[in-house]
Design an enzyme around this catalytic site. Structure first.
Site, mmCIF file in Angstrom:
data_model
loop_
_atom_site.group_PDB
_atom_site.id
_atom_site.type_symbol
_atom_site.label_atom_id
_atom_site.label_comp_id
_atom_site.label_asym_id
_atom_site.label_seq_id
_atom_site.Cartn_x
_atom_site.Cartn_y
_atom_site.Cartn_z
ATOM 1 N N ASN A 158 26.552 47.099 50.663
ATOM 2 C CA ASN A 158 26.178 47.767 49.408
ATOM 3 C C ASN A 158 25.355 46.843 48.519
ATOM 4 O O ASN A 158 24.744 47.303 47.562
ATOM 5 C CB ASN A 158 27.428 48.238 48.649
ATOM 6 C CG ASN A 158 28.352 47.105 48.285
ATOM 7 O OD1 ASN A 158 28.813 46.371 49.147
ATOM 8 N ND2 ASN A 158 28.604 46.925 47.005
ATOM 9 N N CYS B 266 30.772 46.605 40.957
ATOM 10 C CA CYS B 266 32.230 46.509 40.862
ATOM 11 C C CYS B 266 32.670 45.158 40.352
ATOM 12 O O CYS B 266 33.761 44.996 39.834
ATOM 13 C CB CYS B 266 32.849 46.751 42.228
ATOM 14 S SG CYS B 266 32.101 48.153 43.028
HETATM 15 N N1 PMP Z 1 32.973 50.218 49.526
HETATM 16 C C1 PMP Z 1 31.682 50.015 49.220
HETATM 17 C C2 PMP Z 1 30.731 49.559 50.296
HETATM 18 C C3 PMP Z 1 31.225 50.222 47.909
HETATM 19 O O1 PMP Z 1 29.931 50.012 47.588
HETATM 20 C C4 PMP Z 1 32.151 50.641 46.917
HETATM 21 C C5 PMP Z 1 31.688 50.835 45.495
HETATM 22 N N2 PMP Z 1 30.816 51.917 45.353
HETATM 23 C C6 PMP Z 1 33.482 50.857 47.299
HETATM 24 C C7 PMP Z 1 33.850 50.623 48.604
HETATM 25 C C8 PMP Z 1 34.501 51.313 46.299
HETATM 26 O O2 PMP Z 1 34.182 52.556 45.795
HETATM 27 P P1 PMP Z 1 34.981 53.186 44.565
HETATM 28 O O3 PMP Z 1 34.864 52.172 43.454
HETATM 29 O O4 PMP Z 1 34.247 54.435 44.298
HETATM 30 O O5 PMP Z 1 36.390 53.404 44.982
#
Ligand code: PMP
Length: 404
Positions: free
Chosen positions: A168, A342
């Protein structure tokens, strides 16, 4: 598309006026207006709890199962292999903690790639406190994890390997078919976080022997607050969320029906539009990469030169901080990221970039552009109008940048 969504506008739903440009699709995506239309009746006249035994409940069950079938079809899975969750973080928790707890008689060792999302690293730390052993696999300089490096870390106690389909942050695509093939028949399960690759690359569970696949609704322009976990056939998990026993007892809690309907609609649109979108996004990405590297001295591309997501361009600029760049771009109405949203509020450099061998100052000098469904050529025009001047100005102020 079905009748209800056929005439819905595809207008850019990002609140950006004039010259403003949103290039941070990896951190959040707008819900496609066609998806909103598909969801709307499920907030009102088609409401219902699938657990109820009357007709309203029966209708809700039918919508839930249709939604499950739609999400399953998107990844070449069977409907009974899909469990809905509240998002990717929860799916990752259920996958790793659920698998480890249920299969600990077979071993207590898990392998997680170093370039995973922070949720998986923190789940790994939690499992270590519970008595499991966690080994990390390092990537090469481009962020790729090789099947051989994973194989070298497998012991008699290994029960699960976790590698994301793509990063990501830097957008590097992992060789998941080769990793799955290497693990096939060994008794070691493969968990794949599919969030960054969703809607960008085909992920076909009928063709690639992945055991567990994490999905998120918003990453395919569906509503936020919903995720799914694909659980192949006979893969067994222990529940992590206790309650009324919904979702085969694996994820208790009343199902979020409007969101599930929305995710299925989003999956249908993503599957239909993927070939054209991939080509369009790749062209935008490649133009930005080419123009940045040609126009701005001492700029570099992070991640893999070719094995990268069609929508990801990730750069570093010698002698300046990504955060100063981000703030200057923000002032100019261009909205991008320094890496994973995040953990963007910590001062730590990205663990992914450090794992690829970057120095702390190089990792801090990085900037991520992610294109999406509403991105246009004019977005690249605007970035190229503004970015070279900002980089030059910040370098004049930087004691770290000595070149003239
Ligand atoms: N895995 C990946 C590869 C992410 O990029 C993300 C954040 N978008 C997450 C997990 C966690 O997603 P969320 O914060 O929507 O639970």
């Amino acid at each position: 598309m079905d009748e209800a969504t056929a005439g819905v506008s595809r207008r850019v739903p990002v609140e950006a006026t004039g010259d403003e440009v949103y290039l941070d699709y990896q951190s959040a995506k707008p819900v496609d207006p066609r998806v909103v239309v598909a969801m709307l009746p499920y907030f009102t006249e088609r409401f219902g709890n699938p657990a109820a035994l009357h007709t309203v409940g029966d209708r809700a069950t039918a919508a839930l199962e249709e939604g499950r079938a739609g999400v399953a079809a998107f990844i070449g899975a069977q409907p009974e292999e899909i469990v809905f969750t509240s998002g990717a973080t929860e799916s990752n928790n259920l996958a790793l903690i659920g698998y480890a707890n249920r299969n600990k008689q077979a071993g207590n060792h898990l392998i997680i790639s170093e370039v995973e999302h922070i949720s998986l690293h923190n789940i790994g730390k939690y499992l270590e406190k519970q008595g499991f052993r966690v080994t990390k696999v390092p990537p090469d300089q481009f962020g790729r994890i090789s099947p051989q490096k994973i194989r070298a870390r497998i012991t008699d106690d290994t029960i699960l390997v976790s590698v994301g389909w793509a990063s990501n942050e830097i957008g590097t695509i992992q060789p998941i078919p080769a990793i799955a093939e290497m693990l096939h028949g060994t008794g070691v399960a493969l968990h794949v976080d599919g969030v960054a690759a969703e809607g960008m690359l085909p992920m076909d569970m009928a063709a690639v022997p992945v055991s567990l696949l994490t999905l998120s609704s918003n990453d395919i322009y569906g509503p936020p607050g919903l995720g799914a976990l694909y659980i192949r056939g006979r893969t067994r998990l222990a529940a992590v969320t206790m309650g009324g026993g919904q979702e085969r007892g694996l994820r208790s809690g009343t199902e979020n029906l409007p969101a599930i309907v929305g995710m299925a609609a989003a999956a249908r649109i993503a599957a239909e539009e993927m070939p054209g979108e991939t080509a369009r996004l790749t062209a935008l990405r490649d133009r930005l990469i080419r123009e940045v590297l040609e126009t701005i001295p001492d700029s570099h591309l992070n991640g893999h030169p070719t094995e990268r997501l069609p929508n990801n361009a990730h750069f570093r600029f010698d002698g300046i901080e990504g955060e100063s760049l981000l703030l200057s771009l923000k002032d100019a109405g261009i909205w991008v990221s320094t890496g994973s949203a995040c953990s963007s509020k910590t001062l730590e450099p990205s663990h992914t970039l450090i794992s690829c061998g970057l120095l702390h100052e190089e990792a801090h000098g990085s900037l991520e552009f992610t294109f999406g469904r509403y991105s246009r050529e004019s977005d690249v025009d605007r970035v190229m109008e503004v970015l070279p001047g900002i980089v030059a100005r910040l370098r004049r102020l930087s004691p770290l940048y000595r070149k003239v």
